[in-house]
Structure formats: C-alpha cells, structure tokens
Design a protein around this motif. Structure first.
Motif, PDB file in Angstrom:
ATOM      1  N   ASN A 150      36.462  43.133  32.595  1.00 42.82           N
ATOM      2  CA  ASN A 150      37.109  42.004  33.257  1.00 42.82           C
ATOM      3  C   ASN A 150      37.789  41.165  32.183  1.00 42.82           C
ATOM      4  O   ASN A 150      37.137  40.683  31.253  1.00 42.82           O
ATOM      5  CB  ASN A 150      36.069  41.173  34.010  1.00 42.82           C
ATOM      6  CG  ASN A 150      36.692  40.075  34.857  1.00 42.82           C
ATOM      7  OD1 ASN A 150      37.839  39.679  34.653  1.00 42.82           O
ATOM      8  ND2 ASN A 150      35.935  39.564  35.812  1.00 42.82           N
ATOM      9  N   GLN A 158      42.084  34.694  33.747  1.00 42.30           N
ATOM     10  CA  GLN A 158      42.394  35.541  34.896  1.00 42.30           C
ATOM     11  C   GLN A 158      41.256  36.523  35.146  1.00 42.30           C
ATOM     12  O   GLN A 158      40.753  37.152  34.212  1.00 42.30           O
ATOM     13  CB  GLN A 158      43.691  36.329  34.627  1.00 42.30           C
ATOM     14  CG  GLN A 158      44.053  37.322  35.695  1.00 42.30           C
ATOM     15  CD  GLN A 158      45.236  38.192  35.296  1.00 42.30           C
ATOM     16  OE1 GLN A 158      45.844  38.844  36.120  1.00 42.30           O
ATOM     17  NE2 GLN A 158      45.569  38.220  34.013  1.00 42.30           N
ATOM     18  N   LYS A 159      40.883  36.650  36.415  1.00 44.54           N
ATOM     19  CA  LYS A 159      39.883  37.651  36.805  1.00 44.54           C
ATOM     20  C   LYS A 159      40.623  38.950  37.117  1.00 44.54           C
ATOM     21  O   LYS A 159      41.138  39.144  38.211  1.00 44.54           O
ATOM     22  CB  LYS A 159      39.093  37.137  38.020  1.00 44.54           C
ATOM     23  CG  LYS A 159      38.209  35.946  37.706  1.00 44.54           C
ATOM     24  CD  LYS A 159      37.591  35.337  38.951  1.00 44.54           C
ATOM     25  CE  LYS A 159      38.553  34.415  39.650  1.00 44.54           C
ATOM     26  NZ  LYS A 159      37.916  33.636  40.753  1.00 44.54           N
ATOM     27  N   ARG A 160      40.678  39.820  36.141  1.00 42.69           N
ATOM     28  CA  ARG A 160      41.450  41.067  36.247  1.00 42.69           C
ATOM     29  C   ARG A 160      40.575  42.203  35.725  1.00 42.69           C
ATOM     30  O   ARG A 160      40.309  42.291  34.532  1.00 42.69           O
ATOM     31  CB  ARG A 160      42.734  40.961  35.420  1.00 42.69           C
ATOM     32  CG  ARG A 160      43.726  42.119  35.579  1.00 42.69           C
ATOM     33  CD  ARG A 160      44.916  41.914  34.646  1.00 42.69           C
ATOM     34  NE  ARG A 160      45.999  42.859  34.872  1.00 42.69           N
ATOM     35  CZ  ARG A 160      47.038  42.656  35.664  1.00 42.69           C
ATOM     36  NH1 ARG A 160      47.126  41.512  36.332  1.00 42.69           N
ATOM     37  NH2 ARG A 160      47.987  43.561  35.797  1.00 42.69           N
ATOM     38  N   ASP A 279      43.564  35.859  50.816  1.00 39.39           N
ATOM     39  CA  ASP A 279      44.071  34.950  49.791  1.00 39.39           C
ATOM     40  C   ASP A 279      45.564  34.679  49.940  1.00 39.39           C
ATOM     41  O   ASP A 279      46.150  33.964  49.135  1.00 39.39           O
ATOM     42  CB  ASP A 279      43.774  35.482  48.393  1.00 39.39           C
ATOM     43  CG  ASP A 279      44.438  36.828  48.107  1.00 39.39           C
ATOM     44  OD1 ASP A 279      45.004  37.415  49.053  1.00 39.39           O
ATOM     45  OD2 ASP A 279      44.395  37.278  46.954  1.00 39.39           O
ATOM     46  N   LEU A 284      45.182  28.130  43.890  1.00 41.80           N
ATOM     47  CA  LEU A 284      44.248  28.329  42.790  1.00 41.80           C
ATOM     48  C   LEU A 284      43.473  27.047  42.500  1.00 41.80           C
ATOM     49  O   LEU A 284      43.797  25.978  43.019  1.00 41.80           O
ATOM     50  CB  LEU A 284      45.013  28.785  41.545  1.00 41.80           C
ATOM     51  CG  LEU A 284      45.718  30.139  41.676  1.00 41.80           C
ATOM     52  CD1 LEU A 284      46.844  30.266  40.661  1.00 41.80           C
ATOM     53  CD2 LEU A 284      44.724  31.271  41.531  1.00 41.80           C
ATOM     54  N   VAL A 291      43.335  34.505  39.987  1.00 48.66           N
ATOM     55  CA  VAL A 291      43.114  35.865  40.488  1.00 48.66           C
ATOM     56  C   VAL A 291      44.045  36.802  39.726  1.00 48.66           C
ATOM     57  O   VAL A 291      44.872  36.368  38.929  1.00 48.66           O
ATOM     58  CB  VAL A 291      43.395  35.943  42.002  1.00 48.66           C
ATOM     59  CG1 VAL A 291      42.446  35.033  42.766  1.00 48.66           C
ATOM     60  CG2 VAL A 291      44.853  35.566  42.303  1.00 48.66           C
ATOM     61  N   THR A 292      43.939  38.092  39.992  1.00 48.00           N
ATOM     62  CA  THR A 292      44.792  39.077  39.324  1.00 48.00           C
ATOM     63  C   THR A 292      46.264  38.797  39.604  1.00 48.00           C
ATOM     64  O   THR A 292      46.683  38.676  40.757  1.00 48.00           O
ATOM     65  CB  THR A 292      44.441  40.486  39.810  1.00 48.00           C
ATOM     66  OG1 THR A 292      43.092  40.779  39.459  1.00 48.00           O
ATOM     67  CG2 THR A 292      45.365  41.528  39.187  1.00 48.00           C
ATOM     68  N   ARG A 304      47.156  34.534  46.279  1.00 50.98           N
ATOM     69  CA  ARG A 304      46.667  33.215  45.867  1.00 50.98           C
ATOM     70  C   ARG A 304      47.392  32.799  44.587  1.00 50.98           C
ATOM     71  O   ARG A 304      46.855  32.881  43.482  1.00 50.98           O
ATOM     72  CB  ARG A 304      45.143  33.252  45.644  1.00 50.98           C
ATOM     73  CG  ARG A 304      44.519  31.877  45.411  1.00 50.98           C
ATOM     74  CD  ARG A 304      42.999  31.956  45.368  1.00 50.98           C
ATOM     75  NE  ARG A 304      42.451  32.410  46.619  1.00 50.98           N
ATOM     76  CZ  ARG A 304      42.248  31.627  47.686  1.00 50.98           C
ATOM     77  NH1 ARG A 304      42.538  30.350  47.621  1.00 50.98           N
ATOM     78  NH2 ARG A 304      41.754  32.128  48.800  1.00 50.98           N
TER      79      ARG A 304
END
Length: 371
Positions: A150, A158-160, A279, A284, A291-292, A304
């Motif tokens: 991640n 960023q959550k990727r 989303d 945000l 988010v990704t 989002r």
C-alpha cells in the motif's frame, strides 16, 4: 553494473514514476525506457533522459535494441485487470507481460520488478507469469517473490494497493520496509493526510485556484511538438464547472458522496441505478490520504475526488483535485516536469507508480544486487 551502481531499463515507463523512485534510492542509473504514449515518453525524457536518446517511444513489440542491464522494471497497462474495466480475458493488454518477459531474457538482467494492480494477483496471467520461472520456463533461472504493498505505508498521501513481483537470479530480497502506518506502530509515522501533503509539505498548494488552462509552452521531442515542459505549479489548474455542478458539490461534506445529495439535486439516471460505486461524487478528508488516483480524477462524477475543504460558514472549495494536487497525491514533488495536454498529463498521473513506493522496493533490490 556501472561503477558503484546498477543499470536499469524501464518498460511501460509512463511518466517515469517508477524510475524516479529507483533513482532516488541512489544506486541505480537508467539506460533505457520504452513507452508507447508519446506525451508520457516526452515526460519521461524531460526528467530522466534529457537528450531523449535512450527513450524508445513506440510499441514494445518493436523494441529490439535491448541493452544488457542489471535490472528491468515495469508495469504493463492495468486496464485489462482493473475492477473498473471490463476484465475481458481476451484484452490484448493482458498479454503485454509476455513482452516484458522477452526483454528480461534478452537484457540478461539479474533481477526484475513487475508492478500491477492488486487484482492482477488473481488473474490467470499472474499464474502464467510466475510459471515462466518454473523449470523449463523462459525465466527458469529466476525465483519470484510477490508483495502486496500500500503506497500509504511508504509516505504517499494515497491509499493505493499494488502487486509487486520481484524476480531474481541472485537470491531473495527482504520485505520492503514500511515507514508509515494507519494506526500507531512503534517506529512508523502516521499515514500522510492531505492537509499535510498540500499545505504543510515542501510545495504549498493553496486551495483557491484562479485559472483552468496550462501555460502556452512547447518542446520538441523526437521530431514532435509536445506541450510542456510544465512545472508542478503550472499544473495547479481547475476545470470550468457548471453552476449546477458547483451547487451539487457544495452539498457534499468530507467523507460523503452522491448518496447524501438532496433528491432534487440527484441525476435522473441515479434513480434507475441504486447500486454502483459508493464514492462517486465523493469528497476527500483533510486528515486522511486520498483514495487511489484514476486517470479522470478531475471529474468528481468519476470517484471521490472533490477537494477536502468544506466548512459551514467558511470557504468551500467546490471542485475536483487539480493536476498538481493529484501529482502530489501520487508522491511526485516539484522536481518532476510534465509534458502533454491536460488530458494526457492526467492520464500519466493516474497511471503512475508512486515514487516513494518504488524507492522502498529499490532499497531491497539494491541490497540484494550489492550482496
């Protein structure tokens, strides 16, 4: 090996995010890159290959002058595997990993790093790729390791989540060392939120944006005129949203999405489709990573992507992220230059490998190559 470092070739190089991370590690030198998208190839060259001599802007199937290197890196296009796509098994993009294998073999590399979306690990192509390292396979002298990483755990706001496959002919690598965590962990910093990334980092991006166009500037890249090269601040541009859209955005608080809109502001088509991405038209939060990033982050209706600033009685920012903000979310800083139109640069940003994530992988690869 060159001097005290290692030579590297980047396939499906995009705008150079993965190369950027490996170069930041300090022991790698880029000696080649392949990218079919002309604007993305120009961006790569503007940052990594100033004279454009080792950047091959074309189809990887036509790439024949393969140099000998220590390491091959790359991430074939992910749309054929993405949950957002059709996931068509016959999608030609699903077969591009075979060209990656061909170049690894011809380059006589000691190691390779293959990056793709998280879902790739659940596809038949993933199994076929790993089977090339089995006895009798094209890469039978390699052994592979798979990591699910991640980007937020490595300091990217960023959550990727990505699948990383490391192949090696010189022994296994250690697990990449995470530097950040969602919840308190000894020795690791908290995830980087958007307020820290936009307002407290080395490049401050004020929420209020005054223009929606890029500067008038062009470069010559291999005989083609390409818009650019733009600095990060040049990309801090917005979109000309309609009044109706801005009214919709103003009703969505941080963490909320389209389902929180009053009935009179909902799109008619939503009445027929009560399911789907939760989303969409989402806003945000300042204190969390994004988010990704996708290639159309500038369209709030795609996910989002609304700016996190929303205050009762205060200044609301009723727009999607700018290109500059999306680049920062991906882990790029103001060293990186960009080439192309707004749409082309957005595609480069959305498809990029976050440099901080790439650097963490580069650390363990360099340690193995140095052993």
């Amino acid at each position: 090996m060159r001097g005290d470092g290692f030579t590297m070739l980047d396939l499906f190089a995009g705008c150079g995010g993965m190369t950027r991370g490996f170069l930041d590690q300090g022991l790698f030198t880029s000696v080649g890159a392949v990218e079919i998208d002309l604007a993305a190839a120009a961006t790569y060259a503007a940052n990594i290959d100033a004279d454009g001599r080792h950047t091959f802007a074309g189809d990887i199937a036509d790439y024949s002058d393969v140099p000998e290197v220590d390491l091959v890196i790359g991430g074939p296009p992910c749309q054929g595997f993405s949950a957002l796509g059709r996931r068509d098994p016959s999608d030609v993009r699903n077969q591009l990993w075979r060209e990656f294998v061909r170049v690894v073999r011809e380059s006589r590399a000691r190691m390779f790093v293959f990056e793709n979306v998280d879902r790739f690990a659940k596809t038949p192509e993933f199994q076929l790729l790993r089977q090339t390292a089995d006895e009798g396979g094209e890469l039978s002298d390699f052994r592979t390791q798979v990591f699910r990483l991640n980007a937020a755990d490595f300091g990217t706001p960023q959550k990727r989540i990505r699948t990383i496959i490391v192949g090696s002919r010189v022994g296994p690598v250690a697990d990449p060392v995470a530097t950040h965590a969602k919840t308190p962990v000894e020795g690791r910093a908290p995830w980087v939120g958007l307020k820290e990334a936009f307002l407290e980092g080395p490049v401050v991006l004020e929420p209020e944006v005054q223009r929606n166009w890029l500067p008038e500037s062009y470069i010559d890249f291999q005989g083609h005129e390409i818009p650019g090269a733009f600095k990060l601040r040049d990309l801090h541009v917005t979109h000309d949203y309609s009044l109706t859209s801005q009214i919709r955005y103003a009703h969505i608080a941080p963490g909320q999405s389209r389902i929180h809109l009053p009935e009179e502001l909902r799109y008619p088509c939503w009445e027929r489709h009560t399911r789907g991405a939760g989303d969409v038209l989402g806003r945000l939060k300042w204190d969390e990573p994004a988010v990704t990033m996708r290639t159309e982050f500038f369209r709030p209706e795609k996910g989002r992507f609304l700016h996190p600033q929303w205050e009762n009685g205060g200044v609301q920012i009723n727009r999607a992220l700018t290109h500059a903000e999306a680049a920062v979310v991906q882990g790029f800083d103001d060293r990186h230059l960009w080439c192309g139109t707004k749409a082309e640069i957005a595609r480069q940003i959305g498809n990029a490998v976050p440099p901080p994530l790439a650097r963490a992988v580069g650390d363990v690869v360099a340690a193995r190559l140095s052993a």
